[in-house]
Design an enzyme around this catalytic site. Structure first.
Site, PDB file in Angstrom:
ATOM      1  N   SER A  62       0.839  -1.188   0.000  1.00 42.67           N
ATOM      2  CA  SER A  62       0.000   0.000   0.000  1.00 42.67           C
ATOM      3  C   SER A  62       0.876   1.241   0.000  1.00 42.67           C
ATOM      4  O   SER A  62       1.989   1.226   0.551  1.00 42.67           O
ATOM      5  CB  SER A  62      -0.900   0.039   1.243  1.00 42.67           C
ATOM      6  OG  SER A  62      -1.581   1.276   1.343  1.00 42.67           O
ATOM      7  N   TYR A 114      -1.645  -1.025  10.063  1.00 46.01           N
ATOM      8  CA  TYR A 114      -1.771  -1.352   8.641  1.00 46.01           C
ATOM      9  C   TYR A 114      -0.514  -0.929   7.886  1.00 46.01           C
ATOM     10  O   TYR A 114       0.028  -1.695   7.075  1.00 46.01           O
ATOM     11  CB  TYR A 114      -3.002  -0.643   8.079  1.00 46.01           C
ATOM     12  CG  TYR A 114      -3.289  -0.897   6.623  1.00 46.01           C
ATOM     13  CD1 TYR A 114      -4.054  -1.986   6.226  1.00 46.01           C
ATOM     14  CD2 TYR A 114      -2.840  -0.026   5.638  1.00 46.01           C
ATOM     15  CE1 TYR A 114      -4.361  -2.211   4.893  1.00 46.01           C
ATOM     16  CE2 TYR A 114      -3.137  -0.240   4.295  1.00 46.01           C
ATOM     17  CZ  TYR A 114      -3.897  -1.325   3.937  1.00 46.01           C
ATOM     18  OH  TYR A 114      -4.198  -1.542   2.614  1.00 46.01           O
TER      19      TYR A 114
END
Length: 255
Positions: free
Chosen positions: A146, A161
């Site tokens: 990401s 995350y």
């Protein structure tokens, strides 16, 4: 592996969500002629998708319901897929969970949940699939990281995350070094804002507009944008690319 076998299988994790990157990737790979092995925690939905892929694209497809953070279950799942499908040549690690918890509110339970699925899960599936790729003479591993890993968050999910997805990049580079001599390339994709449920649900027009202000293009990304990148990095023609992180983010990282 310079040339893929005519009958070849790609394993895709996290493909059950109807609005997710995994489903888009599975559909794109099936459209490109791959047999598809599906792994997802939602067994009912993933088995339904396998049937849809065979019906729509005429390719073999099989599915196993499993939590990617369970190493023993993952190994058994890949064993089952190999028994039912052609030679395993590619893996797309897509399974993941979001985590918008602020750091000062982050609990040990949430930390471990996110790391277990988003990083350990990628390792467990890659570890098992790599055995088959090496035995078969090579192949491709593509994992979803990401832009949050590079920017420290800033989209929807926060610290846990970002750490897990940064770990995916580190794992990608390490595996590229170790598996390269065996004919296996290993790359990551770092999506920017993509209209999926992992962004916290369907994006409103207002939220899309706010996200676009940080981009260099005039729209939020789609699952098809990421699926096409997965298809390329999983394909035969990408054999000279390894250890890389491809940003598919509308220019967010360089903004």
């Amino acid at each position: 592996m310079d040339h893929f076998p005519a009958e070849r299988t790609a394993v895709v994790t996290g493909a059950a969500s109807r609005r997710g990157i995994g489903r888009a990737a599975a559909e794109r790979l099936a459209r490109d002629g791959w047999a598809v092995g599906l792994i997802d925690v939602d067994e009912g939905a993933i088995k339904e998708l396998a049937g849809e892929l065979t019906d729509s694209y005429g390719v073999p497809a099989a599915a196993v319901g499993v939590d990617v953070s369970d190493n023993a279950a993952v190994r058994d799942a890949v064993d089952q897929l190999e028994e039912r499908l052609p030679q395993l040549v590619a893996l797309a690690n897509v399974a993941g969970v979001s985590s918008p918890a602020p750091y000062l509110e982050l609990t040990p339970v949430e930390w471990h949940r996110v790391i277990d699925i988003n990083l350990n899960g990628v390792h467990f599936v890659s570890r098992r699939v790599a055995e088959s790729l090496v035995r078969g003479g090579g192949g491709r591993i593509v994992s979803i990281s990401s832009v949050s890993a590079q920017r420290g968050g800033g989209t929807y999910s926060k610290s846990a995350y970002s750490v897990a997805k940064a770990g995916v990049i580190g794992l990608t580079r390490a595996l590229a070094r170790e598996l390269g001599p065996h004919g296996v390339t290993v790359n990551a994709i770092a999506p920017g804002p993509i209209d999926t449920d992992i962004m916290g649900g369907t994006l409103s027009d207002e939220r899309k507009a706010a996200l676009v202000e940080e981009l260099l293009v005039d729209r939020v990304g789609t699952t098809a944008d990421i699926a096409s990148a997965i298809a390329y990095l999983a394909g035969e023609e990408s054999g000279y690319i390894t250890g890389q992180t491809l940003n598919v983010d509308g220019g967010l990282y360089m903004h």
